[in-house]
Scaffold this motif. Structure first.
Motif, PDB file in Angstrom:
ATOM      1  N   SER A   1       0.846  -1.188   0.000  1.00 33.86           N
ATOM      2  CA  SER A   1       0.000   0.000   0.000  1.00 33.86           C
ATOM      3  C   SER A   1       0.882   1.238   0.000  1.00 33.86           C
ATOM      4  O   SER A   1       2.112   1.162  -0.030  1.00 33.86           O
ATOM      5  CB  SER A   1      -0.904   0.008   1.234  1.00 33.86           C
ATOM      6  N   HIS A   2       0.243   2.383   0.042  1.00 32.62           N
ATOM      7  CA  HIS A   2       0.990   3.637   0.053  1.00 32.62           C
ATOM      8  C   HIS A   2       1.302   4.101   1.469  1.00 32.62           C
ATOM      9  O   HIS A   2       1.806   5.202   1.665  1.00 32.62           O
ATOM     10  CB  HIS A   2       0.198   4.714  -0.696  1.00 32.62           C
ATOM     11  N   ARG A   3       0.999   3.276   2.459  1.00 32.64           N
ATOM     12  CA  ARG A   3       1.318   3.638   3.840  1.00 32.64           C
ATOM     13  C   ARG A   3       2.793   3.382   4.119  1.00 32.64           C
ATOM     14  O   ARG A   3       3.401   2.462   3.551  1.00 32.64           O
ATOM     15  CB  ARG A   3       0.467   2.830   4.810  1.00 32.64           C
ATOM     16  N   PRO A   4       3.412   4.180   4.994  1.00 32.07           N
ATOM     17  CA  PRO A   4       4.810   3.923   5.346  1.00 32.07           C
ATOM     18  C   PRO A   4       4.949   2.562   6.010  1.00 32.07           C
ATOM     19  O   PRO A   4       3.990   2.044   6.604  1.00 32.07           O
ATOM     20  CB  PRO A   4       5.127   5.051   6.341  1.00 32.07           C
ATOM     21  N   PRO A   5       6.125   1.950   5.932  1.00 32.38           N
ATOM     22  CA  PRO A   5       6.343   0.681   6.631  1.00 32.38           C
ATOM     23  C   PRO A   5       6.207   0.871   8.131  1.00 32.38           C
ATOM     24  O   PRO A   5       6.247   1.995   8.645  1.00 32.38           O
ATOM     25  CB  PRO A   5       7.780   0.304   6.239  1.00 32.38           C
ATOM     26  N   ALA A   6       6.038  -0.236   8.840  1.00 32.69           N
ATOM     27  CA  ALA A   6       5.826  -0.194  10.288  1.00 32.69           C
ATOM     28  C   ALA A   6       6.923  -0.972  10.997  1.00 32.69           C
ATOM     29  O   ALA A   6       7.463  -1.944  10.465  1.00 32.69           O
ATOM     30  CB  ALA A   6       4.456  -0.786  10.634  1.00 32.69           C
TER      31      ALA A   6
ATOM     32  N   GLY B   1      -8.220 -13.949   9.069  1.00 35.91           N
ATOM     33  CA  GLY B   1      -9.487 -14.650   8.922  1.00 35.91           C
ATOM     34  C   GLY B   1     -10.644 -13.948   9.583  1.00 35.91           C
ATOM     35  O   GLY B   1     -11.812 -14.221   9.271  1.00 35.91           O
ATOM     36  N   GLN B   2     -10.348 -13.028  10.500  1.00 34.26           N
ATOM     37  CA  GLN B   2     -11.414 -12.276  11.169  1.00 34.26           C
ATOM     38  C   GLN B   2     -11.769 -10.985  10.432  1.00 34.26           C
ATOM     39  O   GLN B   2     -12.479 -10.148  10.973  1.00 34.26           O
ATOM     40  CB  GLN B   2     -11.002 -11.977  12.606  1.00 34.26           C
ATOM     41  N   GLY B   3     -11.281 -10.869   9.213  1.00 30.03           N
ATOM     42  CA  GLY B   3     -11.704  -9.769   8.362  1.00 30.03           C
ATOM     43  C   GLY B   3     -10.724  -8.638   8.189  1.00 30.03           C
ATOM     44  O   GLY B   3     -11.001  -7.686   7.449  1.00 30.03           O
ATOM     45  N   LEU B   4      -9.560  -8.688   8.829  1.00 31.10           N
ATOM     46  CA  LEU B   4      -8.578  -7.633   8.648  1.00 31.10           C
ATOM     47  C   LEU B   4      -7.897  -7.784   7.293  1.00 31.10           C
ATOM     48  O   LEU B   4      -7.634  -8.907   6.840  1.00 31.10           O
ATOM     49  CB  LEU B   4      -7.530  -7.666   9.759  1.00 31.10           C
ATOM     50  N   GLU B   5      -7.606  -6.666   6.650  1.00 31.93           N
ATOM     51  CA  GLU B   5      -6.831  -6.702   5.415  1.00 31.93           C
ATOM     52  C   GLU B   5      -5.422  -7.189   5.722  1.00 31.93           C
ATOM     53  O   GLU B   5      -4.967  -7.173   6.875  1.00 31.93           O
ATOM     54  CB  GLU B   5      -6.790  -5.318   4.767  1.00 31.93           C
ATOM     55  N   ALA B   6      -4.698  -7.607   4.688  1.00 34.75           N
ATOM     56  CA  ALA B   6      -3.408  -8.266   4.899  1.00 34.75           C
ATOM     57  C   ALA B   6      -2.435  -7.417   5.707  1.00 34.75           C
ATOM     58  O   ALA B   6      -1.855  -7.883   6.701  1.00 34.75           O
ATOM     59  CB  ALA B   6      -2.801  -8.649   3.550  1.00 34.75           C
ATOM     60  N   GLU B   7      -2.241  -6.179   5.313  1.00 35.79           N
ATOM     61  CA  GLU B   7      -1.280  -5.331   6.024  1.00 35.79           C
ATOM     62  C   GLU B   7      -1.766  -5.031   7.437  1.00 35.79           C
ATOM     63  O   GLU B   7      -0.984  -5.004   8.397  1.00 35.79           O
ATOM     64  CB  GLU B   7      -1.060  -4.032   5.252  1.00 35.79           C
TER      65      GLU B   7
END
Length: 499
Positions: A421-426, A453-459
């Protein structure tokens, strides 16, 4: 001077490169009319107040000063110490004719109150606190000569050390030790948190981190996009909303964990149990038939199926929402066949351990997977040495994401999450050395897959999973780091993921 103390309990989440911090400094000076010497005086005053609060019984301090602005901050500390009646010595390394601008003005102010500057000829005895003001955030080459000698001498003492802005010898962007670096007890850093304090080798050198913005107007920070995000579970737990009162297990994902070659059954068991403790609705383990019948003894909530051939996975894959593959997979024909069956799927994947080693042999791009390599696996994926990965962990994570797609979790001290994504790394600054134990990575795989599996996007799942795993490790370490095992991390997961 009555300057605000740094907030010990809440460090900012925005991290910056050294160049960005220098830019913020220039904006404050040139556009907001704050003289550079005023910022230097504020930094020195904050550092001195930290010294007095942390070591109230200290009576003799020694400031090791360089010739740049870091040394200028140190002169302020020495001047304030003298004004308070403390014994303060300044040990100078570098030509005293070299300080310019604000540093020269700070040196003159110290001399004006009777302060003397001594050339460094070794550390004095009977010092209660050393102040490291040798090298700032601009260091780009290995520390040598008298500078290296002084740093080694500091590290050989049992006396506490207060580092100003960054421990001398630590690279401000990568956290790499440039030959030798000061091992600080406390680092008080200014204006912007330097990303290198949370990456690479920094955890062994920074000590406790305190931060002060030096009263710079908040609007200044709008001029720089943060380079790295600092993440922790207090922040990331917001990703998990409260559960509906009418929820059922199907709402929270069916996870399929694939792995467990003969002799390696523990890895999939750990991943599966960690997934359950992280809130997965259903967890099925696909493993070698040799131990399938007894793998869930003691944890009957896990469903276990023996798979002899890759085709045996098909009915399990049809029911799965997320697949985690790699824990205990091995690289035999059995493990390879399972990997080949799974790697081209469009289903969300979490790829770990031997699945990463197999990916290194036959590289391909994935759109919806989370890769979780440790530095050795990252090195195999990139075709470099582990030392090269560790030299610049951020660059290694970026290259992994570029070459393999998806989201990359580069494990280690200061685990990194780099997404497409366009978000900075963490970077996650939590966790502890006790987590350097067999199976801890398998637990992380289960945690991340459960959150996916609980609905969060990959990142989002990667960031939340890394933070939850680290926080659980810190809870487990309350009883001691030595002897901590992976199951202790699992035991701490439930109380942390309360939502």
């Amino acid at each position: 001077m009555n300057r605000p103390m740094p907030d010990r309990g809440c460090l900012p989440h925005a991290l910056y490169r050294a160049e960005q911090v220098r830019h913020l400094d220039r904006i404050a000076i040139e556009e907001h009319g704050i003289p550079g010497i005023e910022l230097m005086n504020r930094a020195g005053a904050v550092a001195y107040r930290v010294l007095r609060e942390r070591w109230p019984n200290a009576r003799r301090i020694a400031v090791l000063a360089g010739v740049g602005n870091n040394g200028g901050d140190g002169y302020v500390v020495a001047r304030l110490a003298r004004a308070s009646g403390l014994g303060a010595r300044v040990l100078q390394i570098g030509d005293l004719d070299r300080p310019r601008g604000d540093a020269a003005e700070s040196l003159a102010a110290y001399r004006a109150v009777g302060g003397a500057v001594e050339p460094y000829q070794g550390l004095p005895r009977d010092i209660d606190v050393y102040v490291d003001a040798l090298l700032g955030i601009g260091l780009e080459r290995p520390v040598e000569g008298l500078w290296a000698e002084a740093i080694k001498a500091i590290n050989s003492q049992s006396v506490p050390v207060l580092a100003l802005d960054i421990p001398s010898g630590l690279h401000a962007d990568t956290g790499r030790v440039m030959g030798v670096a000061v091992r600080a007890t406390v680092t008080v850093t200014f204006i912007g948190l330097k990303q290198g304090l949370f990456i690479g080798e920094a955890a062994d050198y920074r000590g406790e981190i305190l931060f002060s913005a030096l009263e710079i107007p908040a609007v200044v920070y709008s001029r720089e996009i943060l380079s790295v995000r600092r993440i922790d579970w207090t922040q990331q737990r917001r990703s998990l909303p409260p559960r509906s009162r009418i929820a059922h297990k199907g709402d929270f994902g069916h996870l399929l964990v694939i792995g467990g070659a003969p002799g390696l059954s523990g890895a999939v068991r750990l991943a599966g149990e960690a997934a359950l403790r992280s809130g997965a609705g259903l967890v099925t383990i696909a493993t070698h038939p040799r131990h399938a019948d007894w793998l869930n003894l003691g944890r009957p909530e896990l469903m276990v199926t023996g798979v002899e051939r890759a085709e045996d996975l098909d009915p399990l894959l049809e029911r799965a929402d997320v697949v985690a593959i790699g824990p205990g997979l091995g690289r035999s024909d059995w493990g390879r066949a399972l990997w080949e069956r799974v790697r081209a799927l469009s289903i969300p994947l979490v790829v770990d351990a031997d699945a990463l080693n197999l990916l290194a042999e036959t590289a391909c791009l994935g759109a919806d997977w989370i890769l979780t390599p440790h530095p050795g696996e990252a090195a195999r994926l990139l075709g470099v040495t582990t030392a090269e990965v560790e030299r610049d962990r951020l660059e290694a994570a970026r290259l992994l994401c570029e070459r393999f797609g998806g989201v990359v979790v580069l494990k280690g001290s200061g685990t990194l999450v780099w997404g497409s994504s366009h978000r900075p790394p963490a970077v996650c600054g939590d966790g502890n050395p006790g987590m350097a134990t067999a199976g801890a990575g398998d637990v992380l795989t289960g945690v991340i897959a459960a959150l996916r599996g609980q609905g969060l996007e990959a990142e989002e799942a990667a960031c939340a999973g890394v933070s939850l795993h680290a926080a659980a490790g810190d809870v487990a370490a309350r009883r001691g780091e030595r002897g901590l095992i992976a199951s202790d991390i699992i035991a701490a997961l439930r109380d942390l993921s309360l939502t």
